[in-house]
Write a protein that holds these residues in place. Sequence first.
Motif, PDB file in Angstrom:
ATOM      1  N   LYS A  75      64.663 -70.180   0.896  1.00  0.00           N
ATOM      2  CA  LYS A  75      64.930 -71.364   1.724  1.00  0.00           C
ATOM      3  C   LYS A  75      65.649 -70.978   3.019  1.00  0.00           C
ATOM      4  N   ASN A  76      65.182 -69.930   3.648  1.00  0.00           N
ATOM      5  CA  ASN A  76      65.830 -69.394   4.848  1.00  0.00           C
ATOM      6  C   ASN A  76      65.117 -69.905   6.095  1.00  0.00           C
ATOM      7  N   GLU A  77      65.817 -70.711   6.883  1.00  0.00           N
ATOM      8  CA  GLU A  77      65.235 -71.284   8.098  1.00  0.00           C
ATOM      9  C   GLU A  77      64.947 -70.241   9.169  1.00  0.00           C
ATOM     10  N   ASN A  78      65.586 -69.071   9.074  1.00  0.00           N
ATOM     11  CA  ASN A  78      65.301 -68.004  10.040  1.00  0.00           C
ATOM     12  C   ASN A  78      63.871 -67.479   9.901  1.00  0.00           C
ATOM     13  N   LEU A  79      63.232 -67.786   8.781  1.00  0.00           N
ATOM     14  CA  LEU A  79      61.862 -67.338   8.558  1.00  0.00           C
ATOM     15  C   LEU A  79      60.836 -68.298   9.151  1.00  0.00           C
ATOM     16  N   ALA A  83      57.974 -64.226  13.913  1.00  0.00           N
ATOM     17  CA  ALA A  83      58.402 -63.110  14.757  1.00  0.00           C
ATOM     18  C   ALA A  83      59.761 -62.553  14.320  1.00  0.00           C
ATOM     19  N   TYR A  84      60.626 -63.413  13.788  1.00  0.00           N
ATOM     20  CA  TYR A  84      61.967 -62.958  13.393  1.00  0.00           C
ATOM     21  C   TYR A  84      61.924 -61.943  12.253  1.00  0.00           C
ATOM     22  N   PRO A  85      61.313 -62.264  11.100  1.00  0.00           N
ATOM     23  CA  PRO A  85      61.297 -61.245  10.045  1.00  0.00           C
ATOM     24  C   PRO A  85      60.485 -60.002  10.419  1.00  0.00           C
ATOM     25  N   VAL A  86      59.457 -60.156  11.241  1.00  0.00           N
ATOM     26  CA  VAL A  86      58.710 -58.983  11.704  1.00  0.00           C
ATOM     27  C   VAL A  86      59.657 -58.062  12.472  1.00  0.00           C
ATOM     28  N   TYR A  87      60.427 -58.617  13.389  1.00  0.00           N
ATOM     29  CA  TYR A  87      61.373 -57.829  14.183  1.00  0.00           C
ATOM     30  C   TYR A  87      62.384 -57.122  13.281  1.00  0.00           C
ATOM     31  N   VAL A  88      62.977 -57.866  12.341  1.00  0.00           N
ATOM     32  CA  VAL A  88      64.014 -57.297  11.480  1.00  0.00           C
ATOM     33  C   VAL A  88      63.448 -56.171  10.608  1.00  0.00           C
ATOM     34  N   ILE A  89      62.272 -56.365  10.062  1.00  0.00           N
ATOM     35  CA  ILE A  89      61.670 -55.326   9.221  1.00  0.00           C
ATOM     36  C   ILE A  89      61.328 -54.088  10.057  1.00  0.00           C
ATOM     37  N   GLU A 106      49.683 -53.657   8.434  1.00  0.00           N
ATOM     38  CA  GLU A 106      49.159 -54.521   7.368  1.00  0.00           C
ATOM     39  C   GLU A 106      50.224 -54.806   6.323  1.00  0.00           C
ATOM     40  N   GLN A 107      51.002 -53.788   5.964  1.00  0.00           N
ATOM     41  CA  GLN A 107      52.045 -53.964   4.966  1.00  0.00           C
ATOM     42  C   GLN A 107      53.159 -54.872   5.478  1.00  0.00           C
ATOM     43  N   VAL A 108      53.551 -54.691   6.737  1.00  0.00           N
ATOM     44  CA  VAL A 108      54.599 -55.546   7.312  1.00  0.00           C
ATOM     45  C   VAL A 108      54.128 -56.998   7.304  1.00  0.00           C
ATOM     46  N   ALA A 109      52.911 -57.244   7.759  1.00  0.00           N
ATOM     47  CA  ALA A 109      52.378 -58.612   7.756  1.00  0.00           C
ATOM     48  C   ALA A 109      52.335 -59.166   6.337  1.00  0.00           C
ATOM     49  N   ALA A 110      51.938 -58.353   5.375  1.00  0.00           N
ATOM     50  CA  ALA A 110      51.842 -58.815   3.991  1.00  0.00           C
ATOM     51  C   ALA A 110      53.198 -59.222   3.427  1.00  0.00           C
ATOM     52  N   VAL A 111      54.223 -58.410   3.641  1.00  0.00           N
ATOM     53  CA  VAL A 111      55.532 -58.742   3.078  1.00  0.00           C
ATOM     54  C   VAL A 111      56.158 -59.923   3.814  1.00  0.00           C
ATOM     55  N   VAL A 112      55.963 -60.021   5.119  1.00  0.00           N
ATOM     56  CA  VAL A 112      56.488 -61.173   5.864  1.00  0.00           C
ATOM     57  C   VAL A 112      55.810 -62.450   5.383  1.00  0.00           C
ATOM     58  N   ASN A 113      54.508 -62.426   5.230  1.00  0.00           N
ATOM     59  CA  ASN A 113      53.800 -63.618   4.756  1.00  0.00           C
ATOM     60  C   ASN A 113      54.208 -63.976   3.337  1.00  0.00           C
ATOM     61  N   VAL A 129      48.237 -59.000  11.600  1.00  0.00           N
ATOM     62  CA  VAL A 129      48.424 -57.582  11.871  1.00  0.00           C
ATOM     63  C   VAL A 129      48.650 -57.374  13.370  1.00  0.00           C
ATOM     64  N   GLU A 130      47.922 -58.146  14.186  1.00  0.00           N
ATOM     65  CA  GLU A 130      48.088 -58.028  15.652  1.00  0.00           C
ATOM     66  C   GLU A 130      49.485 -58.445  16.089  1.00  0.00           C
ATOM     67  N   ASP A 131      50.081 -59.434  15.419  1.00  0.00           N
ATOM     68  CA  ASP A 131      51.469 -59.820  15.721  1.00  0.00           C
ATOM     69  C   ASP A 131      52.405 -58.647  15.491  1.00  0.00           C
ATOM     70  N   VAL A 132      52.202 -57.952  14.367  1.00  0.00           N
ATOM     71  CA  VAL A 132      53.059 -56.808  14.024  1.00  0.00           C
ATOM     72  C   VAL A 132      52.839 -55.671  15.014  1.00  0.00           C
ATOM     73  N   THR A 133      51.576 -55.390  15.334  1.00  0.00           N
ATOM     74  CA  THR A 133      51.272 -54.324  16.276  1.00  0.00           C
ATOM     75  C   THR A 133      51.958 -54.592  17.619  1.00  0.00           C
ATOM     76  N   GLY A 134      51.914 -55.819  18.067  1.00  0.00           N
ATOM     77  CA  GLY A 134      52.565 -56.177  19.329  1.00  0.00           C
ATOM     78  C   GLY A 134      54.066 -56.051  19.295  1.00  0.00           C
ATOM     79  N   ALA A 135      54.662 -56.302  18.142  1.00  0.00           N
ATOM     80  CA  ALA A 135      56.127 -56.229  18.006  1.00  0.00           C
ATOM     81  C   ALA A 135      56.605 -54.799  17.806  1.00  0.00           C
TER      82      ALA A 135
END
Length: 136
Positions: A75-79, A83-89, A106-113, A129-135
């Motif tokens: 129940k974390n509103e930061n999620l 983009a926030y959890p992608v950045y932190v990971i 792919e793994q970063v996107a999978a765990v964030v989702n 995956v493109e979001d992660v690649t860009g970050a």
Amino acid sequence: MTQQLARPIGLLAAAAFAALPVTAALADSAGATLSEGDKFSEKTGQELYTNVCQACHMDQGQGAVGAGKYPALAKNENLASGAYPVYVILHGLKGMPPVGKMMSDEQVAAVVNYLRSNFGNDYKDAVTVEDVTGAR
């Protein structure tokens, strides 16, 4: 068997075991996956969470306080913004190490989702995956 004979046999057995090729991830006595090399081998968000994140953030994402403070992911509103959890990971934050360096996009996107759709979180806009690649 004499002690003179037992020692060489023990050394041969140890050498044979050490020579076996390791080609896949191993599992420890508790059944947790041990990734090989400097990359995580888990594929799904749930597998990644269980074997990478859960030790600090706990089994239900409730977080913990002890030797450090591990924020709750439940129940974390930061999620709300993917983009926030992608950045932190990928880059780490405070005591959180940049574990995304050991994951593919792919793994970063999978765990964030996975995080954003479990533990009482219901964010429907999936990270790509493109979001992660860009970050990265």
